[in-house]
Design a protein around this motif. Structure first.
Motif, mmCIF file in Angstrom:
data_model
loop_
_atom_site.group_PDB
_atom_site.id
_atom_site.type_symbol
_atom_site.label_atom_id
_atom_site.label_comp_id
_atom_site.label_asym_id
_atom_site.label_seq_id
_atom_site.Cartn_x
_atom_site.Cartn_y
_atom_site.Cartn_z
ATOM 1 N N PHE A 251 0.921 -1.446 -0.104
ATOM 2 C CA PHE A 251 -0.035 0.084 -0.044
ATOM 3 C C PHE A 251 0.691 1.257 0.072
ATOM 4 N N ALA A 252 2.037 1.247 0.652
ATOM 5 C CA ALA A 252 2.816 2.379 0.785
ATOM 6 C C ALA A 252 3.449 2.618 -0.549
ATOM 7 N N ARG A 253 3.553 1.621 -1.395
ATOM 8 C CA ARG A 253 4.311 2.049 -2.866
ATOM 9 C C ARG A 253 2.943 2.641 -3.693
ATOM 10 N N VAL A 254 1.708 2.006 -3.570
ATOM 11 C CA VAL A 254 0.563 2.543 -4.346
ATOM 12 C C VAL A 254 0.382 4.037 -3.852
ATOM 13 N N ARG A 255 0.484 4.073 -2.609
ATOM 14 C CA ARG A 255 0.139 5.503 -2.205
ATOM 15 C C ARG A 255 0.915 6.830 -2.486
ATOM 16 N N GLU A 256 2.220 6.378 -3.084
ATOM 17 C CA GLU A 256 3.028 7.262 -3.717
ATOM 18 C C GLU A 256 2.540 7.874 -4.968
ATOM 19 N N HIS A 257 1.623 7.037 -5.511
ATOM 20 C CA HIS A 257 1.076 7.611 -6.876
ATOM 21 C C HIS A 257 -0.149 7.805 -7.148
ATOM 22 N N VAL A 258 -1.082 6.810 -6.231
ATOM 23 C CA VAL A 258 -2.537 6.811 -6.330
ATOM 24 C C VAL A 258 -3.201 7.325 -4.752
ATOM 25 N N ASP A 259 -3.949 8.323 -4.714
ATOM 26 C CA ASP A 259 -4.605 8.576 -3.407
ATOM 27 C C ASP A 259 -5.649 7.407 -3.258
ATOM 28 N N CYS A 260 -5.437 6.687 -2.163
ATOM 29 C CA CYS A 260 -6.428 5.551 -1.946
ATOM 30 C C CYS A 260 -6.208 5.203 -0.466
ATOM 31 N N ARG A 261 -7.112 4.205 -0.192
ATOM 32 C CA ARG A 261 -7.305 3.758 1.319
ATOM 33 C C ARG A 261 -7.286 2.164 1.285
ATOM 34 N N LEU A 262 -6.725 1.870 2.448
ATOM 35 C CA LEU A 262 -6.414 0.211 2.651
ATOM 36 C C LEU A 262 -7.173 -0.060 3.785
ATOM 37 N N VAL A 263 -7.978 -0.978 3.672
ATOM 38 C CA VAL A 263 -8.737 -1.757 4.995
ATOM 39 C C VAL A 263 -8.092 -3.284 4.983
ATOM 40 N N LEU A 264 -7.859 -3.569 6.271
ATOM 41 C CA LEU A 264 -7.543 -4.781 6.698
ATOM 42 C C LEU A 264 -8.476 -5.190 7.514
ATOM 43 N N CYS A 265 -9.377 -6.327 7.296
ATOM 44 C CA CYS A 265 -10.578 -6.644 7.919
ATOM 45 C C CYS A 265 -10.117 -8.083 8.206
ATOM 46 N N GLY A 266 -10.287 -8.750 9.724
ATOM 47 C CA GLY A 266 -10.140 -10.027 9.930
ATOM 48 C C GLY A 266 -10.434 -10.129 11.571
ATOM 49 N N SER A 267 -11.443 -10.955 11.612
ATOM 50 C CA SER A 267 -12.049 -11.568 13.084
ATOM 51 C C SER A 267 -10.832 -12.292 13.585
ATOM 52 N N MET A 268 -11.097 -12.377 15.092
ATOM 53 C CA MET A 268 -10.312 -13.052 15.810
ATOM 54 C C MET A 268 -10.911 -14.436 16.205
ATOM 55 N N ALA A 269 -10.313 -15.559 15.630
ATOM 56 C CA ALA A 269 -10.882 -16.829 16.008
ATOM 57 C C ALA A 269 -10.517 -17.662 17.185
ATOM 58 N N PRO A 270 -11.490 -18.171 17.758
ATOM 59 C CA PRO A 270 -11.080 -18.750 19.205
ATOM 60 C C PRO A 270 -10.101 -19.550 19.158
ATOM 61 N N ASP A 271 -9.887 -20.298 18.065
ATOM 62 C CA ASP A 271 -8.629 -21.518 17.832
ATOM 63 C C ASP A 271 -7.539 -20.668 17.382
ATOM 64 N N ASP A 272 -7.237 -19.438 17.217
ATOM 65 C CA ASP A 272 -6.108 -18.818 16.695
ATOM 66 C C ASP A 272 -5.557 -17.852 17.752
ATOM 67 N N PRO A 273 -4.745 -18.101 18.717
ATOM 68 C CA PRO A 273 -4.290 -17.448 19.832
ATOM 69 C C PRO A 273 -3.141 -16.261 19.360
ATOM 70 N N GLU A 274 -2.815 -16.390 18.179
ATOM 71 C CA GLU A 274 -1.674 -15.511 17.674
ATOM 72 C C GLU A 274 -2.259 -14.268 17.132
ATOM 73 N N GLY A 275 -3.339 -14.367 16.836
ATOM 74 C CA GLY A 275 -4.158 -13.109 16.138
ATOM 75 C C GLY A 275 -3.961 -11.678 16.657
ATOM 76 N N TRP A 276 -3.950 -11.472 18.178
ATOM 77 C CA TRP A 276 -3.855 -10.222 18.613
ATOM 78 C C TRP A 276 -2.295 -9.676 18.510
ATOM 79 N N ALA A 277 -1.546 -10.882 18.703
ATOM 80 C CA ALA A 277 -0.061 -10.396 18.511
ATOM 81 C C ALA A 277 0.266 -9.989 17.054
#
Length: 419
Positions: A251-277
Motif C-alpha cells: 500500500f505504501a508503494r501504491v500510495r506514492e502514486h494514487v490517493d487511496c485507502r487500505l482496509v485490513l479486516c479480519g476477525s479473531m478466531a477462538p482457535d487462533d491465539p496468535e491473532g492479537w499479537a
C-alpha cells in the motif's frame, strides 16, 4: 445461523437446495437429487474446532443444512479445548505449512488428552465421520470404529515440518480417506485414497448475498470506512501466513502514486491465539497511515461488513505466503471485483493470471503495487477481470458443487463398506 448446544453446533440458515436453482441452473440441482436418492436416512457427522471465524466453519455452516435438506441426517460437533490446546494446535497449523517448530512430549500429551476427554462427551453411531483439520485428528483412536472415517485437511501440506508429520500421520493412517484441496498436497506413503475436493462458498450466505447500495453504504458508515477514495481491501485473519505487514508495504508503494485507502479486516478466531499479537505488529507498522485515516484495521465478526467491503473495493488483495485454498479469493471474485493475489496453494486454481485476476510471487512487493495501480487506473480492465472471475466461481466454486462432491464421497465409501 449457528449456535452451540453443548458440543453440537445447531445451524439452520433457512436456505434449501431449491434456493440455489436460479444461480446454478436445473441440471446441477437435478444431479444433486439423483446422487442423494440412494442415501436417504444415512447419518453423517462433521467434527472441527470452531463454529465461527474461518472458511472451514463457514463451509460447514452452509453444507450441513443442505445435506439435511436432501435427506442425509447430518450433525456437526465442535471439539472443546482450552487455551493451551489451541496454542499447540495453532503451532501444528504453522508447522504443517512449513514452519520449523519443535514439539515436546508434554505438548503432544495434552493434544491427545484433550481429544480423549472430548471423545467421552460424544457418541458416534453415524454412517460416515468427517474430521476437519489437525485439532480433532486423534479422535479416531478413542472409538471402536464401525464406519468409514475421513480426514479433511484444509491446510497446505506441500512441505510440512517432517517431525510433526511423522507424529500426525500415525493417526491419519487409521482413516479410510484423506481429503485435500490440491494435487500438490498429496503425501507419500499413505495407503488410503487421497481425494481432491476444492472448497466453495455459499452465494446466498450473509457474506456473499447481493446487497443494495444503501446496505453497503450503511455498513461502511457503521464501521467508519469512508468512500471518498478508492478502497483496497484484504479480508483475512491477522495471521503471519496472510502477510498483513507485507500488504502495508504494498500500500505504501501504491500510495506514492494514487490517493487511496487500505482496509485490513479480519476477525479473531477462538482457535487462533496468535491473532492479537499479529494485529499489534500491523498496527505499529501502519501507525502513520492509521493516524492519517489511510489505513483502517477492523477485527469485527460481521459477515455483512465483509460483503460490503468486498463490493465497495476497487481492488481485493490476498497476499498470502502460504495458503490452503483461499476462500477470501473466491468471495472477492464472486463479488465481480478484480483480485490480485499470491501464486501459492489453491489460489492459482481460482485465478487465471490476466483473465480472472492477477497472480504474483508472494514477496513481489513492487509487482503487487504495479498491478494495483493498473486496475485503479483502468476501469475497463477492472470490469473485464471482475466479470470473468465471477463466472469462474459460479461454474466451479459454489456450495452446490461441494455438496455434489460430498454425495459422491458418501456413495463411494458406503459402496466399499458394503462389498
Amino acid at each position: 445461523m449457528a449456535y452451540m448446544d453443548g458440543i453440537t453446533c445447531i445451524c439452520d440458515n433457512g436456505r434449501t437446495l431449491e434456493d440455489h436453482r436460479p444461480i446454478v441452473g436445473d441440471d446441477v440441482i437435478s444431479g444433486i437429487y439423483r446422487k442423494a436418492a440412494s442415501l436417504q436416512g444415512k447419518r453423517v457427522l462433521h467434527v472441527n474446532s470452531t463454529y465461527q471465524s474461518g472458511g472451514v466453519a463457514e463451509m460447514i455452516i452452509s453444507l450441513v443444512p443442505l445435506m439435511n435438506d436432501v435427506g442425509i441426517k447430518t450433525q456437526w460437533n465442535i471439539l472443546n479445548g482450552d487455551g493451551d490446546f489451541f496454542a499447540i494446535t495453532k503451532n501444528f497449523h504453522n508447522a504443517l505449512q512449513g514452519q520449523a517448530i519443535a514439539f515436546s512430549d508434554e505438548e503432544k500429551g495434552l493434544y491427545l488428552r484433550t481429544n480423549e476427554f472430548f471423545s467421552g462427551q460424544m457418541k458416534i453411531d453415524h454412517d460416515l465421520v468427517v474430521i476437519h483439520d489437525p485439532q480433532p485428528l486423534p479422535l479416531i483412536r478413542f472409538y471402536q470404529k464401525t464406519q468409514p472415517w475421513v480426514w479433511r485437511c484444509h491446510v497446505d501440506l506441500s512441505n510440512p515440518n517432517a517431525d510433526l508429520w511423522e507424529f500426525l500421520k500415525d493417526f491419519v493412517r487409521d482413516y479410510d480417506r484423506m481429503v485435500i484441496s490440491h494435487e500438490e498436497y498429496r503425501r507419500r506413503g499413505m495407503a488410503m485414497e487421497q481425494w481432491i475436493c476444492r472448497p466453495a462458498i455459499d452465494p446466498l450466505s450473509e457474506k456473499n448475498r447481493d446487497l443494495s447500495d444503501a446496505e453497503i453504504a450503511g455498513l461502511l458508515a457503521k464501521y467508519g470506512v469512508p468512500t471518498d477514495k478508492p478502497l483496497i481491501t484484504q479480508i483475512s485473519r491477522f495471521d503471519k501466513w496472510k502477510d498483513p505487514e507485507g500488504v502495508v508495504d504494498v500500500f505504501a508503494r501504491v500510495r506514492e502514486h494514487v490517493d487511496c485507502r487500505l482496509v485490513l479486516c479480519g476477525s479473531m478466531a477462538p482457535d487462533d491465539p496468535e491473532g492479537w499479537a499479529i494485529y499489534r505488529q500491523v498496527e505499529e507498522k501502519a501507525r502513520a497511515f492509521i493516524e492519517s485515516g489511510d489505513v483502517i484495521l477492523i477485527t469485527a465478526e460481521d459477515h455483512l461488513l465483509v460483503n460490503a467491503l468486498q463490493r465497495a473495493s476497487c481492488v481485493i488483495l490476498q497476499k498470502s505466503l502460504r495458503e490452503g485454498f483461499g476462500l477470501t479469493v473466491t468471495e472477492g471474485l464472486w463479488k465481480g471485483q478484480p483480485v490480485i493475489a499470491s501464486r501459492v496453494g489453491g489460489i492459482p486454481l481460482q485465478i487465471e493470471d490476466g483473465e480472472t485476476g492477477f497472480l504474483l510471487e508472494p514477496t513481489d512487493t513492487d509487482g503487487f503495487a504495479w498491478r494495483i495501480r493498473q486496475v485503479l487506473e483502468n476501469p475497463e480492465l477492472r470490469e473485464r477481470l471482475g466479470r470473468a472471475g465471477k463466472e469462474h466461481v459460479r461454474q466451479h466454486f459454489l456450495i452446490t458443487r461441494l455438496l455434489t462432491d460430498y454425495l459422491d464421497m458418501l456413495n463411494a465409501e458406503l459402496a466399499v463398506q458394503n462389498t
